[in-house]
Design a protein around this motif. Structure first.
Motif, PDB file in Angstrom:
ATOM      1  N   TYR A   1       0.794  -1.230   0.000  1.00 15.91           N
ATOM      2  CA  TYR A   1       0.000   0.000   0.000  1.00 15.91           C
ATOM      3  C   TYR A   1       0.825   1.278   0.000  1.00 15.91           C
ATOM      4  CZ  TYR A   1      -4.442  -2.389   0.806  1.00 15.91           C
ATOM      5  OH  TYR A   1      -5.570  -3.139   0.670  1.00 15.91           O
TER       6      TYR A   1
ATOM      7  N   TYR B   1     -13.600   1.457  -5.610  1.00 11.26           N
ATOM      8  CA  TYR B   1     -12.281   0.871  -5.388  1.00 11.26           C
ATOM      9  C   TYR B   1     -11.657   1.374  -4.089  1.00 11.26           C
ATOM     10  CZ  TYR B   1      -7.232   0.251  -5.952  1.00 11.26           C
ATOM     11  OH  TYR B   1      -5.918  -0.056  -5.742  1.00 11.26           O
TER      12      TYR B   1
ATOM     13  N   GLU C   1     -10.711  -0.827  -0.802  1.00 10.74           N
ATOM     14  CA  GLU C   1      -9.312  -0.957  -0.362  1.00 10.74           C
ATOM     15  C   GLU C   1      -9.145  -0.413   1.056  1.00 10.74           C
ATOM     16  OE1 GLU C   1      -6.494  -2.366  -2.093  1.00 10.74           O
ATOM     17  OE2 GLU C   1      -8.296  -3.217  -3.024  1.00 10.74           O
TER      18      GLU C   1
END
Lengths: 557, 557
Positions: free
Chosen positions: B271, B337, B341
């Motif tokens: 990430y 999205y 996430e």
């Protein structure tokens, strides 16, 4: 013009905001949570520079008219919190918030704030700040929501009005009719004000007329026509001649006589047989109330079979008494066809009865008009002289919001920049100056922004103008005239000279003049040419080096 | 609820209109020219009945929520003209207008007016009057523009809010964020009020919160993040524990420690690397100001590479001190999205560090949301818990105007009808009563209008219901329950019982309950089933005989 003293508007004079709905609480909650956080961090006096700007022109066009500045300045002059407002804020902020903060809030005003702006009524373009606010970050932050609220709709509807004027041409009479469909009472009042600014001639809104001195127009509605049952309702049948020296004792019979004469005209025989009697009664009654300004709504029953003949009978009777009528209003149907047929009817009447002024009677159309309707009517050919425009104009149905934003560009002299995954949302950092460069033919060529410490562009001097984000887009320009765009409209206690607030009429004239200085291809409705907004080479370099230093580096796996 | 005495609202109590922008002059000019013409013809006391109704549901839907009634009633109670207003009217009417008219205007109020209406917050349908105004034609006519102004936008935006609630579902938190894009200050205030009425949970608009008691929400903006340069700006680094019994002396270092721990988590390695320092400083500072309500805007630099890790580091530090954080806000990018996430990130954090509440942190989305966006997100799958909705909600961009009209249907007991070449514009004459008929399953079947003197529909009694204009459309209905739709909300001096004005919360509840009583196929977004609006057989016959008697007969050549 607001009164001045050595170039300074006195606070008390502009402090009285015209809009009683606008208080310091007309603000998003997060401005107050941020205010507390700034204060708690001891940052509340950090010197901030915010830019208010739009990212995109509305209505698929390539220009915007800037409006709402006067209201922002009045808001600034009046900015403070009442004790009752502070009391309310205490109830919505967490109980952990310290009391000293609320005391501080009660002490603030905009003495330490400076506001630079492009003059109201100017033609403006995306990314060039419309307003620059400088001052303590806590206070400048609290101006964000009210300023956006006051500028966004004002600029949007002014632009919409200007576009309607562009497509209608300068000869047509444009009247704003939007009050009933506007977004609330003050939406209606603002709409009337800003449509006038954008080039309309008048409004139907009486309150706006009174507040802003806008000419007011109106005739009657369908209900007025329907409220009549027949001619017997008209009990007082006498009407004075225009000269005042004579009285017609039976204006009703005179009108009926004219109606019979119209029925006998062979070239009108195709148009009508019997007309509606309650409509005729309504027209006569209205004409007797307003003999100098007779104007009738002609579509309650049937425009050509009833409304127009009835109108003409009354207008001919008035004409016999020396009164000139104004004209008619169409509120439904095929406006091109009906206006053309109506004009023909008027011409036949003028020729047949050898009267004057009938050919030039004003035909007003008012049914669901918008920019495209006028454009289509122009292409078809029509005889409408005046448009009454409501819903689409005031709600800006083609695009009901302008997306002005208010972004921090500098704090304590450090440039700040908002990055974003959407390139459109990236801001141009620094306190900037902006200029409009004009070419040989007198038209505006482009706008250019520079950093605070760079030299200003000069007439006759070659200058590299760069697109702020697109590396390959650049051009050399030799301006024939350079206009500095920002002026100081609020100097606070700084002692700097301050621009006076122009009157609504002056702003309206500015708007007209500014549009005249634009190349027509930027203004046209279909596929307009984008106007260039650029930055200096040195500002370009600066933006991109800051961008690289702020953006996180990705890692592909 | 407004206070009552024997069912009567005292005039003085509701006379104080909530909106200082609304005066008797908030009116189209033609209402005053007509007033003069009515007066001049001696018709001003003619007893008129006007219907206020809409012709079409907005947003391609098949229902509308009626709103704005309370403001109309307050306007009515307060209706009068100030001397200064009369003075202005003298300047805009022709000089030929008689003085006695202006004296008359100064004497009028709504004592002789009666107002019947469907209760505010009801689900309503085209052609069924929302408000029926009865009284002297001059006065009833002067109510037209203000009533339309007060009802049109109110009903439109309430309906829009209800539609957003329908698509979002009852579990989501909906916050109205529209002030900065609303059409003027009062547009913003109305929007907040009516969005709450239509089913929103809160607003960002502080002033609306204060005026109407609506819950207020807000966090911080990008500017707050950008206003920080780095961690060294945070000078007071100590933060009390939630318990109040201990102090953490260096909350900044504690957060930095947590950030390092996050960086070390292998499942988070994809990430992020280094996060933005000014963002971290802003989050720490904000958390120290609001430790009990920490919520952060995470997209100033990069949501997943910077915003979310920075937020989690601060939230974990707060958690160590016993504080639960609220969550994050996303204001750009791919919301499906990013929310998915983000939720994954939160779950990893909760599992990795064995902390509680991270999986349920609230994810708010606020970038250009509209009905279709929520629908699309629902189809894609997303983890958004709360929507902040501004521009599209308050400007009603999908259809920025509701076309309510105000039509004369009876004068001195004579039925009146507006004909038109557009069949849509033909009105239903007579003073009418309206009923909603319910079926066996408890859902509303249809609305039916009848003339004043017909018998009311009864439970269990078979009734022929006819489409008002389409001959072949008719159905027999045996209602299980019959609801009379109109109630008297303003009785003037008639002494009739008068409905109390419910509170905003009561209206909001009514709206919810009414929507529940509708079959879901009428409410759905895509291809909803039209709800039937009918008339009795005898009203049908009456309409069509009147129509034939009023319409001019054509002649083909």
């Amino acid at each position: 013009m607001a009164s001045l003293e050595n170039g300074q508007i006195r606070k008390a004079e502009i402090g009285k905001t015209t809009n009683p709905m606008v208080s310091g609480l007309l603000c998003d909650m997060y401005q107050f949570t941020m205010a507390y956080a700034y204060w708690k961090a001891g940052k509340h006096l950090d010197y901030a520079v915010f830019d208010l700007f739009h990212r995109k022109n509305p209505f698929r066009g390539e220009y915007t008219i800037f409006a709402g500045l006067e209201e922002c300045i009045r808001f600034t002059a009046n900015f403070h919190f009442e004790e009752s407002e502070i009391d309310y804020l205490r109830t919505i902020l967490p109980p952990t918030c310290e009391d000293a903060f609320f005391q501080y809030l009660q002490s603030i005003d905009c003495s330490d704030v400076k506001i630079y702006a492009i003059p109201e009524g100017s033609v403006v373009f995306p990314r060039v700040p419309l307003i620059r606010v400088e001052g303590p970050v806590l206070i400048a932050q609290l101006l964000e929501t009210p300023f956006l609220n006051l500028v966004n709709y004002a600029s949007l509807v002014t632009t919409n009005a200007a576009r309607h004027r562009q497509v209608a041409g300068n000869e047509k009479i444009l009247v704003e009719f939007g009050l009933r469909r506007a977004q609330g009472p003050d939406g209606g009042i603002s709409a009337s004000k800003y449509c006038y600014m954008g080039g309309f001639d008048a409004t139907s809104n009486v309150d706006a007329g009174r507040r802003f001195g806008i000419p007011v127009r109106g005739t009657h509605s369908h209900a007025f026509v329907s409220s009549f049952m027949g001619l017997e309702e008209i009990t007082n049948r006498s009407l004075q001649y225009s000269s005042g020296r004579q009285v017609c004792n039976d204006f009703v019979s005179l009108t009926q006589e004219w109606l019979r004469k119209l029925q006998a005209v062979s070239s009108l025989r195709g148009y009508f047989r019997e007309t509606n009697r309650s409509e005729l009664a309504a027209f006569i009654s209205y004409a007797m109330s307003f003999p100098t300004q007779f104007q009738a709504l002609v579509d309650t029953f049937d425009v050509l079979r009833s409304g127009i003949p009835n109108f003409c009978a009354v207008a001919l009777a008035l004409n016999e008494l020396g009164y000139k009528s104004l004209g008619i209003r169409l509120d439904s149907g095929d406006l091109a066809y009906l206006s053309n047929e109506t004009r023909k009817f008027f011409c036949i009447v003028e020729d047949e009865f050898a009267v004057t002024g009938f050919k030039e009677l004003i035909i007003t159309a008012s049914n669901d008009i918008k920019e495209e309707t006028i454009d289509a009517l122009n292409k078809q050919g029509h005889e409408v002289d005046s448009f009454g425009i409501g819903t689409h104009l005031v709600t800006c149905s083609a695009q009901p919001a302008l997306g002005c934003v208010y972004k921090l560009v500098e704090i304590n002299k450090h440039p700040r920049m908002k990055l974003s995954q959407d390139i459109e949302k990236v801001t141009i950092p620094c306190k900037k100056e902006a200029f409009r460069l004009y070419g040989i033919e007198g038209y505006a060529l482009l706008d250019i922004m520079k950093g605070e410490n760079e030299l200003a562009p000069k007439e006759g001097q070659r200058l590299l103008c760069r697109h702020p984000f697109s590396e390959s887009k650049r051009a050399y320009v030799v301006p024939q005239r350079v206009e500095q765009l920002f002026k100081c409209f609020w100097a606070g206690n700084s002692g700097l000279p301050q621009e006076p607030l122009p009157s609504l009429t002056e702003i309206r004239e500015r708007c007209k003049a500014q549009l005249k200085a634009m190349r027509s291809d930027h203004l046209r409705g279909l596929n307009p040419t984008p106007y260039k907004v650029s930055v200096t080479a040195s500002l370009y370099e600066f933006i991109h080096s800051l961008w690289l230093s702020e953006a996180p580096v990705g890692e592909l796996r």
